[in-house]
Design a protein around this motif. Structure first.
Motif, PDB file in Angstrom:
ATOM      1  N   PRO A  28       8.172   4.171  11.926  1.00  0.00           N
ATOM      2  CA  PRO A  28       6.952   4.382  11.141  1.00  0.00           C
ATOM      3  C   PRO A  28       7.185   4.408   9.631  1.00  0.00           C
ATOM      4  O   PRO A  28       6.346   3.937   8.857  1.00  0.00           O
ATOM      5  CB  PRO A  28       6.426   5.734  11.617  1.00  0.00           C
ATOM      6  N   LYS A  32       5.370   1.841   7.070  1.00  0.00           N
ATOM      7  CA  LYS A  32       4.591   2.343   5.936  1.00  0.00           C
ATOM      8  C   LYS A  32       5.079   1.715   4.637  1.00  0.00           C
ATOM      9  O   LYS A  32       4.278   1.332   3.771  1.00  0.00           O
ATOM     10  CB  LYS A  32       4.685   3.866   5.867  1.00  0.00           C
ATOM     11  N   TYR A  35       3.873  -1.958   4.576  1.00  0.00           N
ATOM     12  CA  TYR A  35       2.435  -2.019   4.290  1.00  0.00           C
ATOM     13  C   TYR A  35       2.139  -1.705   2.827  1.00  0.00           C
ATOM     14  O   TYR A  35       1.292  -2.339   2.206  1.00  0.00           O
ATOM     15  CB  TYR A  35       1.659  -1.050   5.173  1.00  0.00           C
ATOM     16  N   THR A  36       2.826  -0.741   2.272  1.00  0.00           N
ATOM     17  CA  THR A  36       2.594  -0.377   0.877  1.00  0.00           C
ATOM     18  C   THR A  36       3.024  -1.490  -0.060  1.00  0.00           C
ATOM     19  O   THR A  36       2.308  -1.833  -1.008  1.00  0.00           O
ATOM     20  CB  THR A  36       3.347   0.926   0.544  1.00  0.00           C
ATOM     21  N   GLY A  55      -1.853   1.098   2.556  1.00  0.00           N
ATOM     22  CA  GLY A  55      -0.819   1.398   3.545  1.00  0.00           C
ATOM     23  C   GLY A  55      -1.183   2.584   4.420  1.00  0.00           C
ATOM     24  O   GLY A  55      -0.980   2.568   5.633  1.00  0.00           O
ATOM     25  N   ILE A  56      -1.750   3.619   3.825  1.00  0.00           N
ATOM     26  CA  ILE A  56      -2.169   4.797   4.588  1.00  0.00           C
ATOM     27  C   ILE A  56      -3.325   4.448   5.509  1.00  0.00           C
ATOM     28  O   ILE A  56      -3.371   4.875   6.664  1.00  0.00           O
ATOM     29  CB  ILE A  56      -2.542   5.951   3.640  1.00  0.00           C
ATOM     30  N   MET A  59      -1.919   2.413   8.437  1.00  0.00           N
ATOM     31  CA  MET A  59      -1.178   3.258   9.366  1.00  0.00           C
ATOM     32  C   MET A  59      -2.124   4.113  10.206  1.00  0.00           C
ATOM     33  O   MET A  59      -1.885   4.329  11.392  1.00  0.00           O
ATOM     34  CB  MET A  59      -0.189   4.156   8.618  1.00  0.00           C
ATOM     35  N   SER A  60      -3.209   4.596   9.620  1.00  0.00           N
ATOM     36  CA  SER A  60      -4.182   5.398  10.367  1.00  0.00           C
ATOM     37  C   SER A  60      -4.857   4.562  11.445  1.00  0.00           C
ATOM     38  O   SER A  60      -5.019   5.004  12.583  1.00  0.00           O
ATOM     39  CB  SER A  60      -5.236   5.966   9.428  1.00  0.00           C
TER      40      SER A  60
END
Length: 86
Positions: A28, A32, A35-36, A55-56, A59-60
């Motif tokens: 994870p 993250k 993605y960021t 990114g957050i 991930m959610s």
């Protein structure tokens, strides 16, 4: 008792893996980070401090999708086993 069951499950699952239990934590974090970086450099998604970063958000959404997928998979297997035995 729960910690012992979780520990046993993780050791059995990742017994032959090179990273073992650390992969559970690293996966994870690496996702993250990717993605960021992608959202900030390639897509140039602005982060102004008021909204969470892309990114957050990703991930959610990924957490919700994976949770629903696992739940659906477990439910359909349990239903098939129940119908088989009845």
């Amino acid at each position: 008792m729960i910690l012992n069951l979780v520990y046993r499950e993780l050791t059995v699952r990742y017994k032959r893996s090179m990273l073992g239990f650390m992969w559970t934590m690293l996966n994870p974090i690496i996702m993250k980070a990717v993605y960021t970086v992608v959202s900030s450099t390639i897509f140039r998604f602005p982060y102004n401090g008021t909204l969470p970063s892309l990114g957050i958000i990703l991930m959610s959404v990924l957490l919700a999708v994976v949770t629903l997928t696992i739940g659906y998979t477990v439910f359909t297997r349990a239903e098939d086993d129940f119908v088989y035995y009845v």
